[in-house]
Design a protein around this motif. Structure first.
Motif, mmCIF file in Angstrom:
data_model
loop_
_atom_site.group_PDB
_atom_site.id
_atom_site.type_symbol
_atom_site.label_atom_id
_atom_site.label_comp_id
_atom_site.label_asym_id
_atom_site.label_seq_id
_atom_site.Cartn_x
_atom_site.Cartn_y
_atom_site.Cartn_z
ATOM 1 N N LEU A 94 64.541 74.638 27.782
ATOM 2 C CA LEU A 94 65.472 75.313 26.872
ATOM 3 C C LEU A 94 65.439 74.696 25.483
ATOM 4 O O LEU A 94 65.400 75.408 24.470
ATOM 5 C CB LEU A 94 66.895 75.250 27.438
ATOM 6 C CG LEU A 94 67.326 76.379 28.361
ATOM 7 C CD1 LEU A 94 68.672 76.072 28.994
ATOM 8 C CD2 LEU A 94 67.371 77.705 27.614
ATOM 9 N N ARG A 95 65.445 73.383 25.436
ATOM 10 C CA ARG A 95 65.390 72.692 24.143
ATOM 11 C C ARG A 95 64.058 72.985 23.441
ATOM 12 O O ARG A 95 64.017 73.243 22.229
ATOM 13 C CB ARG A 95 65.576 71.194 24.350
ATOM 14 C CG ARG A 95 65.700 70.395 23.063
ATOM 15 C CD ARG A 95 66.192 68.982 23.322
ATOM 16 N NE ARG A 95 65.273 68.217 24.148
ATOM 17 C CZ ARG A 95 65.519 67.883 25.406
ATOM 18 N NH1 ARG A 95 66.642 68.265 25.991
ATOM 19 N NH2 ARG A 95 64.651 67.164 26.099
ATOM 20 N N GLY A 96 62.984 72.967 24.209
ATOM 21 C CA GLY A 96 61.665 73.233 23.635
ATOM 22 C C GLY A 96 61.530 74.641 23.100
ATOM 23 O O GLY A 96 60.857 74.873 22.087
ATOM 24 N N LEU A 97 62.175 75.606 23.749
ATOM 25 C CA LEU A 97 62.145 76.985 23.261
ATOM 26 C C LEU A 97 62.843 77.093 21.914
ATOM 27 O O LEU A 97 62.331 77.719 20.979
ATOM 28 C CB LEU A 97 62.822 77.901 24.284
ATOM 29 C CG LEU A 97 62.877 79.385 23.918
ATOM 30 C CD1 LEU A 97 61.480 80.000 23.890
ATOM 31 C CD2 LEU A 97 63.761 80.154 24.909
ATOM 32 N N LYS A 98 63.984 76.454 21.794
ATOM 33 C CA LYS A 98 64.748 76.536 20.551
ATOM 34 C C LYS A 98 64.088 75.755 19.420
ATOM 35 O O LYS A 98 64.229 76.109 18.248
ATOM 36 C CB LYS A 98 66.169 76.026 20.794
ATOM 37 C CG LYS A 98 66.964 76.921 21.742
ATOM 38 C CD LYS A 98 68.327 76.339 22.062
ATOM 39 C CE LYS A 98 69.082 77.231 23.025
ATOM 40 N NZ LYS A 98 70.416 76.683 23.369
ATOM 41 N N GLU A 99 63.347 74.694 19.778
ATOM 42 C CA GLU A 99 62.688 73.868 18.753
ATOM 43 C C GLU A 99 61.275 74.346 18.436
ATOM 44 O O GLU A 99 60.640 73.785 17.536
ATOM 45 C CB GLU A 99 62.651 72.411 19.229
ATOM 46 C CG GLU A 99 64.033 71.771 19.320
ATOM 47 C CD GLU A 99 63.993 70.364 19.901
ATOM 48 O OE1 GLU A 99 62.885 69.937 20.339
ATOM 49 O OE2 GLU A 99 65.036 69.690 19.909
ATOM 50 N N GLY A 100 60.777 75.346 19.142
ATOM 51 C CA GLY A 100 59.467 75.894 18.835
ATOM 52 C C GLY A 100 58.321 75.303 19.626
ATOM 53 O O GLY A 100 57.161 75.664 19.400
ATOM 54 N N THR A 101 58.614 74.407 20.585
ATOM 55 C CA THR A 101 57.546 73.866 21.426
ATOM 56 C C THR A 101 56.961 74.959 22.307
ATOM 57 O O THR A 101 55.750 74.991 22.565
ATOM 58 C CB THR A 101 58.080 72.718 22.311
ATOM 59 O OG1 THR A 101 58.673 71.724 21.481
ATOM 60 C CG2 THR A 101 56.961 72.093 23.139
#
Length: 240
Positions: free
Chosen positions: A94-101
């Protein structure tokens, strides 16, 4: 060196008969040159990364089976792009999706954040793969507690599924393998029970000389959701 000094229009070296060393002007010039070269390299790397990102679809998943099917769909839908994927924990995804990973992720639940587009993807049900002579081989369904205390084979790289058997079967010992080939070889030569899933046996051969018995615990049945940022929905409409 003389041309360099002419360009700066100041002396950069202290000269003696047998040697030439940087003076204070030259040391300052070298310091700035290093900074400029470093910034130039940063610029090149950032531009190359930006271009590569435009031609890459990055997928993160909580489990291997839905990731494999989505990667196959993405490869067909975006044949001119590079598809990369990895298994990670739910919070990291989830964090990676929001940060563009990641541009697309797969989770075993439906997040409620307003900036996310979410769609039901597929279901997966966990099974016991039991030896033919196992005492429960003729069962139509089992709870994990029914095998608690038995030694089990376990593939380590199975995403969020990995911790479930250890939580539900605290008295069992798990022989873990990270290599898929070694794990399959162990299944053939061992009398220890292991796990499979209905989705996995659809895309690969089921374990030989094993009986597949559904696991009845509610946690053993999962609905996966495919998720992207709402502002990226049109970009990935072919697969989501």
């Amino acid at each position: 060196m003389q041309k360099l000094e002419n360009e700066f229009d100041v002396p950069l070296f202290n000269r003696t008969k047998n040697k030439m060393v940087l003076n204070d002007n030259g040391i300052l010039a070298v310091d700035y040159a290093r900074k400029i070269l470093g910034q130039t390299n940063d610029m090149l790397n950032l531009v190359r990364m930006a271009d590569r990102k435009k031609r890459t679809v990055s997928i993160g998943s909580c489990a291997p089976v839905p990731m494999l099917s989505l990667v196959q769909k993405a490869a067909q839908a975006y044949s001119d792009m590079t598809i990369i994927s990895e298994l990670r924990e739910n919070d990291f995804l989830l964090r990676g999706l929001k940060e563009g990973t990641y541009q697309i992720i797969i989770l075993p639940f439906e997040p409620k954040e307003p900036d996310l587009y979410c769609n039901e993807y597929e279901k997966e049900n966990l099974l016991f793969a039991l030896p033919l002579n196992h005492r429960f081989a003729h069962s139509t369904g089992l709870y994990m507690k029914d095998l608690d205390g038995e030694n089990m084979l376990l593939l380590s790289d199975i995403g969020f599924w990995h911790d479930l058997p250890k939580q539900k079967m605290p008295n069992s010992r798990f022989l873990e393998q990270s290599d898929r080939f070694d794990f399959d070889e162990l299944i053939q030569s061992s009398v220890l029970p292991c796990f499979a899933s209905d989705s996995a046996v659809k895309i690969a051969e089921p374990p030989k000389n094993r009986v597949l018995v559904p696991i009845l615990d509610k946690e053993a049945s999962v609905t996966y959701y495919i998720i992207c940022l709402k502002n990226k929905k049109s970009q990935f409409k072919k697969i989501i």
